[in-house]
Design a protein around this motif. Structure first.
Motif, PDB file in Angstrom:
ATOM      1  N   LEU A 212       0.827  -1.207   0.000  1.00 25.81           N
ATOM      2  CA  LEU A 212       0.000   0.000   0.000  1.00 25.81           C
ATOM      3  C   LEU A 212       0.865   1.261   0.000  1.00 25.81           C
ATOM      4  N   MET A 213       1.948   1.243   0.760  1.00 33.20           N
ATOM      5  CA  MET A 213       2.837   2.403   0.791  1.00 33.20           C
ATOM      6  C   MET A 213       3.500   2.611  -0.563  1.00 33.20           C
ATOM      7  N   LEU A 214       3.858   1.543  -1.244  1.00 28.73           N
ATOM      8  CA  LEU A 214       4.472   1.670  -2.565  1.00 28.73           C
ATOM      9  C   LEU A 214       3.473   2.228  -3.582  1.00 28.73           C
ATOM     10  N   ALA A 215       2.212   1.807  -3.478  1.00 33.71           N
ATOM     11  CA  ALA A 215       1.188   2.344  -4.378  1.00 33.71           C
ATOM     12  C   ALA A 215       1.050   3.852  -4.188  1.00 33.71           C
ATOM     13  N   LEU A 216       1.026   4.293  -2.927  1.00 33.78           N
ATOM     14  CA  LEU A 216       0.931   5.729  -2.644  1.00 33.78           C
ATOM     15  C   LEU A 216       2.179   6.462  -3.132  1.00 33.78           C
ATOM     16  N   LEU A 217       3.350   5.877  -2.908  1.00 30.64           N
ATOM     17  CA  LEU A 217       4.597   6.505  -3.330  1.00 30.64           C
ATOM     18  C   LEU A 217       4.654   6.654  -4.848  1.00 30.64           C
ATOM     19  N   LEU A 218       4.239   5.616  -5.564  1.00 27.99           N
ATOM     20  CA  LEU A 218       4.255   5.679  -7.025  1.00 27.99           C
ATOM     21  C   LEU A 218       3.275   6.719  -7.552  1.00 27.99           C
ATOM     22  N   TRP A 219       2.137   6.877  -6.876  1.00 23.45           N
ATOM     23  CA  TRP A 219       1.193   7.918  -7.284  1.00 23.45           C
ATOM     24  C   TRP A 219       1.805   9.301  -7.094  1.00 23.45           C
ATOM     25  N   ILE A 220       2.507   9.496  -5.986  1.00 25.56           N
ATOM     26  CA  ILE A 220       3.152  10.782  -5.737  1.00 25.56           C
ATOM     27  C   ILE A 220       4.228  11.046  -6.792  1.00 25.56           C
ATOM     28  N   VAL A 221       5.037  10.033  -7.085  1.00 23.30           N
ATOM     29  CA  VAL A 221       6.074  10.182  -8.105  1.00 23.30           C
ATOM     30  C   VAL A 221       5.460  10.510  -9.462  1.00 23.30           C
ATOM     31  N   ASP A 222       4.410   9.797  -9.819  1.00 24.45           N
ATOM     32  CA  ASP A 222       3.771   9.993 -11.116  1.00 24.45           C
ATOM     33  C   ASP A 222       3.117  11.366 -11.226  1.00 24.45           C
ATOM     34  N   LEU A 227      10.337  13.100 -12.757  1.00 22.91           N
ATOM     35  CA  LEU A 227      10.484  11.739 -13.257  1.00 22.91           C
ATOM     36  C   LEU A 227       9.147  11.202 -13.750  1.00 22.91           C
ATOM     37  N   GLY A 228       8.096  11.409 -12.957  1.00 18.41           N
ATOM     38  CA  GLY A 228       6.778  10.956 -13.376  1.00 18.41           C
ATOM     39  C   GLY A 228       6.327  11.641 -14.653  1.00 18.41           C
ATOM     40  N   LEU A 229       6.598  12.940 -14.770  1.00 20.53           N
ATOM     41  CA  LEU A 229       6.241  13.668 -15.987  1.00 20.53           C
ATOM     42  C   LEU A 229       6.994  13.111 -17.188  1.00 20.53           C
ATOM     43  N   GLY A 230       8.273  12.811 -16.996  1.00 19.81           N
ATOM     44  CA  GLY A 230       9.052  12.249 -18.093  1.00 19.81           C
ATOM     45  C   GLY A 230       8.555  10.886 -18.526  1.00 19.81           C
ATOM     46  N   LEU A 231       8.196  10.035 -17.555  1.00 15.42           N
ATOM     47  CA  LEU A 231       7.687   8.709 -17.896  1.00 15.42           C
ATOM     48  C   LEU A 231       6.356   8.806 -18.630  1.00 15.42           C
ATOM     49  N   ARG A 232       5.497   9.739 -18.211  1.00 13.53           N
ATOM     50  CA  ARG A 232       4.232   9.921 -18.901  1.00 13.53           C
ATOM     51  C   ARG A 232       4.448  10.443 -20.324  1.00 13.53           C
ATOM     52  N   ALA A 233       5.421  11.319 -20.480  1.00 11.94           N
ATOM     53  CA  ALA A 233       5.712  11.849 -21.810  1.00 11.94           C
ATOM     54  C   ALA A 233       6.224  10.750 -22.744  1.00 11.94           C
ATOM     55  N   VAL A 234       7.098   9.896 -22.243  1.00  9.69           N
ATOM     56  CA  VAL A 234       7.602   8.787 -23.055  1.00  9.69           C
ATOM     57  C   VAL A 234       6.456   7.850 -23.434  1.00  9.69           C
TER      58      VAL A 234
END
Length: 365
Positions: A212-222, A227-234
Motif C-alpha cells: 500500500l505504501m508503494l502504491a501511494l509513493l508511485l502515485w506521488i512520483v507519477d 520523473l513521473g512527468l518524463g515517464l508519462r511523456a515517453v
C-alpha cells in the motif's frame, strides 16, 4: 444499407477513468451470470456465497488480503511499465527470481547451526536482493528494446520460462532442502526474517502495508515529480519526448528497474510472508493477473489497489462458491479474463463512439 461506424470523440469522456472500470466490472458480472446459470446453480445464492467467502468473516478477509498483496505489487509492476509503453509481460518470472534471491540471502543454508546476525539488517538485505534480482531480470529485455529495437513482449514472455527453469534447477541443486524428503523446495527462511502477521492466527502479513505504501509513493512520483512527468511523456509519444530533449532510453531503463523491482518484491512477500520457502507452484499466475489488474485500474497506482482487491475477492470467493454449489473454480479465471476484455472495450468507448450512418449519403442518421 445503414451501418454502424466507429468515430473519434472530440474529447475523451470526462469521467471515463472512473466509469470505464465500473462498467467493465458490471459487464463482467452480467456475463458471468450466464455462465453460473448455465452450470445449473442459483445465481443469487452463488454471488452471495462468493461475497461471503471473500469478506464474510475474519478468516475470509485475511485470505482475501493475503491474496491481494502480491497482486497489488504485480499490478503496480505492470502499471508502471505500461504507462511508459514498456510492455512487461514477465512479472511472473521476475516474481520467482525475486523470491529465489530472498531465499539465497535469508535461507537456512545447510550446515548452519543458528542464526546470529542482525534481524533488521539481514531483512533489509533480503528485501533489497529480491527487488534487485527482479529489476535485473527485466533490465536485459529493456536494454534489447532501447538498443536493438527487440520487441519486449516476446523477450519478457520467454524470460518467464527461463526463470522457472532456473528456479527448478536451483531447487534440485544448490538450494534444495535436504529435509524435504525429495520434494523440490528450497531451504526455509530463518523464522526471525519472516514478516509479522497483521491479524492473529491468519496469513495476512506486513507485506500488505508495504504494498500500500508503494502504491501511494508511485502515485506521488507519477503526479508530482519530474520523473513521473518524463515517464508519462515517453508513454504518450516517445518520438515527441526525444524531440523535446528527454532521455528516452534512460527513462525506459529506469521504468524497467522500477517495474522489475516491484515484481521481485512480490516474490519476497510470498516467501517471507506466506510460505517461508520457495517452490515451483508458489505463484498461481500472479504475474499474469497483474496485467489484468493494471488495465482495470487504468494504469493508476491507487486504482491498482482497488483492482487487486476485486480480483482477490473473485479468486477467494469462487473457492467458497465452488465448495457449496459445485460450480467449477475455473469460473474465477474466466471472470478475471472477462474483466480484462470488458475493460478494453469500455476504454475504447471513452475515446470513440458509434454512429449510425446511411452509406448513400454518408451522413449520420
Amino acid at each position: 444499407m445503414p451501418r454502424w461506424r466507429l468515430e473519434n470523440r472530440e474529447q475523451p469522456l470526462r469521467w471515463g477513468w472512473l466509469t470505464a472500470p465500473l462498467a467493465a466490472v458490471l459487464a463482467t458480472v452480467i456475463l458471468a451470470t450466464g455462465l453460473i446459470a448455465w452450470s445449473g446453480a442459483p445465481v443469487a445464492q452463488a454471488y452471495g456465497l462468493m461475497v461471503q467467502g471473500a469478506w464474510g468473516s475474519t478468516f475470509a478477509i485475511s485470505e482475501t488480503l493475503t491474496r491481494a498483496t502480491p497482486l497489488i505489487l504485480t499490478g503496480l509492476a505492470a502499471a508502471v511499465a505500461f504507462r511508459a509503453r514498456l510492455f512487461n509481460i514477465g512479472a511472473e518470472g521476475q516474481l520467482y527470481i525475486g523470491a529465489m534471491a530472498a531465499v539465497a540471502v535469508g535461507g537456512q543454508q545447510a550446515g548452519a547451526a543458528e542464526f546470529t546476525g542482525s534481524v533488521a539488517w539481514l531483512t533489509f538485505w533480503m528485501v533489497l536482493a529480491g527487488a534487485s534480482a527482479g529489476a535485473a531480470w527485466l533490465l536485459g529485455p529493456a536494454w534489447l528494446k532501447t538498443r536493438l529495437g527487440v520487441d519486449e513482449v516476446v523477450t519478457t514472455l520467454l524470460m518467464n520460462f527461463i526463470a522457472l527453469l532456473l528456479v527448478s534447477m536451483m531447487l534440485d541443486g544448490p538450494m534444495k532442502d535436504p529435509m524435504a524428503m525429495g520434494w523440490p523446495q528450497s531451504v526455509a527462511l530463518w523464522p526471525e526474517l519472516e514478516f509479522s502477521r497483521l491479524i492473529e492466527r491468519s496469513r495476512v502479513h506486513s507485506g500488505l502495508l508495504g504494498a500500500l505504501m508503494l502504491a501511494l509513493l508511485l502515485w506521488i512520483v507519477d503526479r508530482y515529480t519530474t520523473l513521473g512527468l518524463g515517464l508519462r511523456a515517453v508513454g504518450a509519444n516517445a518520438g515527441a519526448a526525444a524531440f523535446a530533449g528527454l532521455p528516452v532510453r534512460r527513462l525506459t531503463l529506469i521504468t524497467a528497474l522500477m517495474s522489475g523491482a516491484l515484481a521481485g518484491l512480490a516474490g519476497v512477500g510470498e516467501v517471507a510472508g506466506r510460505t517461508s520457502y520457495l517452490t515451483l507452484d508458489m505463484s498461481p499466475g500472479y504475474g499474469y493477473s497483474g496485467i489484468v489488474i493494471a488495465m482495470l485500474a487504468g494504469l493508476h497506482p491507487l486504482g491498482v489497489v482497488a483492482s487487486a482487491l476485486f480480483v482477490a475477492s473473485v479468486l477467494v470467493g469462487a473457492d467458497s462458491m465452488s465448495r457449496a454449489l459445485g460450480v467449477p473454480t475455473y469460473l474465477a479465471d474466466v471472470m478475471v479474463s472477462l474483466a480484462l476484455l470488458c475493460m478494453l472495450v469500455t476504454q475504447m468507448f471513452t475515446r470513440y463512439r458509434l454512429r449510425w450512418v446511411r452509406p448513400a449519403t454518408g451522413s449520420p442518421a
